[in-house]
Design a protein around this motif. Structure first.
Motif, short mmCIF file in Angstrom:
data_model
loop_
_atom_site.label_atom_id
_atom_site.label_comp_id
_atom_site.label_asym_id
_atom_site.label_seq_id
_atom_site.Cartn_x
_atom_site.Cartn_y
_atom_site.Cartn_z
N GLU A 186 52.53 31.74 39.24
CA GLU A 186 52.79 33.10 39.72
C GLU A 186 52.89 34.09 38.56
OE1 GLU A 186 56.29 32.82 42.12
OE2 GLU A 186 55.26 31.65 43.67
N ASP A 187 53.56 33.70 37.48
CA ASP A 187 53.67 34.59 36.33
C ASP A 187 52.31 34.86 35.70
OD1 ASP A 187 56.38 34.70 36.74
OD2 ASP A 187 56.89 33.31 35.10
N ASN A 188 51.48 33.83 35.58
CA ASN A 188 50.14 34.02 35.02
C ASN A 188 49.30 34.92 35.92
OD1 ASN A 188 50.77 32.41 32.86
ND2 ASN A 188 49.75 30.59 33.67
N ALA A 189 49.43 34.73 37.21
CA ALA A 189 48.66 35.56 38.15
C ALA A 189 49.12 37.01 38.09
CB ALA A 189 48.81 35.02 39.57
N LYS A 190 50.41 37.25 37.96
CA LYS A 190 50.91 38.62 37.87
C LYS A 190 50.36 39.32 36.63
CE LYS A 190 55.20 37.80 40.35
NZ LYS A 190 56.65 37.66 40.22
N VAL A 191 50.31 38.59 35.52
CA VAL A 191 49.77 39.18 34.30
C VAL A 191 48.28 39.48 34.48
CG1 VAL A 191 49.22 38.69 31.89
CG2 VAL A 191 51.49 38.15 32.79
N ASP A 192 47.54 38.59 35.10
CA ASP A 192 46.11 38.83 35.31
C ASP A 192 45.84 39.94 36.32
OD1 ASP A 192 45.58 36.84 33.53
OD2 ASP A 192 45.00 35.34 35.03
N PHE A 193 46.75 40.11 37.26
CA PHE A 193 46.53 41.10 38.31
C PHE A 193 46.75 42.52 37.81
CE2 PHE A 193 48.11 43.53 42.06
CZ PHE A 193 46.94 43.51 42.79
N GLN A 194 47.91 42.79 37.23
CA GLN A 194 48.21 44.16 36.80
C GLN A 194 48.86 44.24 35.44
OE1 GLN A 194 50.73 45.97 39.72
NE2 GLN A 194 49.00 46.77 40.86
N GLY A 195 48.81 43.22 34.68
CA GLY A 195 49.53 43.26 33.43
C GLY A 195 50.92 42.67 33.63
N ASP A 196 51.86 43.15 32.88
CA ASP A 196 53.21 42.59 32.88
C ASP A 196 54.06 43.22 33.98
OD1 ASP A 196 55.18 40.95 32.07
OD2 ASP A 196 55.82 42.20 30.40
N THR A 197 53.86 42.80 35.22
CA THR A 197 54.62 43.32 36.35
C THR A 197 55.37 42.17 37.01
OG1 THR A 197 54.52 44.53 38.41
CG2 THR A 197 52.68 43.09 37.96
N PHE A 198 56.52 42.47 37.56
CA PHE A 198 57.33 41.41 38.15
C PHE A 198 57.65 41.67 39.61
CE2 PHE A 198 58.15 41.03 33.64
CZ PHE A 198 57.89 39.69 33.46
N SER A 199 56.79 42.35 40.31
CA SER A 199 57.04 42.61 41.72
C SER A 199 55.87 42.12 42.56
CB SER A 199 57.27 44.10 41.96
OG SER A 199 56.11 44.81 41.63
N TRP A 200 56.18 41.70 43.76
CA TRP A 200 55.16 41.29 44.71
C TRP A 200 54.80 42.49 45.58
CZ3 TRP A 200 52.81 36.57 46.01
CH2 TRP A 200 53.15 35.51 45.19
N SER A 201 53.53 42.68 45.76
CA SER A 201 53.06 43.73 46.66
C SER A 201 52.11 43.08 47.66
CB SER A 201 52.33 44.82 45.86
OG SER A 201 51.16 44.28 45.27
N PRO A 202 51.82 43.75 48.75
CA PRO A 202 50.86 43.18 49.69
C PRO A 202 49.49 42.96 49.05
CG PRO A 202 52.06 44.97 50.71
CD PRO A 202 52.46 44.96 49.27
N GLU A 203 49.11 43.84 48.14
CA GLU A 203 47.82 43.68 47.46
C GLU A 203 47.82 42.44 46.57
OE1 GLU A 203 49.67 46.58 47.10
OE2 GLU A 203 48.63 47.69 48.68
N PHE A 204 48.92 42.28 45.81
CA PHE A 204 49.01 41.11 44.94
C PHE A 204 49.05 39.83 45.76
CE2 PHE A 204 51.67 37.88 42.89
CZ PHE A 204 50.83 37.56 41.84
N SER A 205 49.79 39.84 46.86
CA SER A 205 49.89 38.66 47.71
C SER A 205 48.52 38.23 48.23
CB SER A 205 50.84 38.93 48.86
OG SER A 205 50.97 37.79 49.67
N ALA A 206 47.74 39.18 48.70
CA ALA A 206 46.40 38.87 49.20
C ALA A 206 45.50 38.36 48.07
CB ALA A 206 45.78 40.09 49.85
#
Length: 114
Positions: A55-75
């Motif tokens: 999950e941490d690696n995916a968050k970094v790849d998705f938007q950089g260093d973010t620590f929140s889940w959004s509907p866009e990130f979840s999908a």
């Protein structure tokens, strides 16, 4: 490392609980409890380490260093979950240290006491 993350986590749990399961110290826990319950705790520890890293690696790849889940990130993550889990599992099988495993176990034990 020659042993998998699962095997190392189980072993670390056994060492952590060895004194607790001594019948001279504790009237409730026995060494036989190491086989089932402690094994399950080790597998859960390994699973949690893999999930968190993926999950941490995916968050970094998705938007950089973010620590929140959004509907866009979840999908986005749902489509790529298997890739990140495999990547994290492969990395942790090779690179996870005993100290990291012990720290994760301590975190779980502290959560039990909450």
């Amino acid at each position: 490392m020659s042993k998998s993350l699962n095997a190392r986590c189980i072993r670390r749990w056994e060492l952590q609980m060895r004194d607790v399961c001594d019948s001279k110290i504790n009237p409730w826990w026995r060494k036989r409890d190491l086989r089932g319950y402690i094994r399950e705790c080790g597998l859960i520890t390994a699973y949690c380490m893999v999930e968190r890293m993926a999950e941490d690696n995916a968050k970094v790849d998705f938007q950089g260093d973010t620590f929140s889940w959004s509907p866009e990130f979840s999908a986005w993550y749902d489509e790529r979950r298997d890739h990140y889990l495999k990547e994290a599992r492969d990395y942790l099988n090779e690179e996870a240290t005993t100290d990291e495993i012990d720290e994760e176990i301590q975190n779980e034990l502290e959560a039990w006491n909450d």
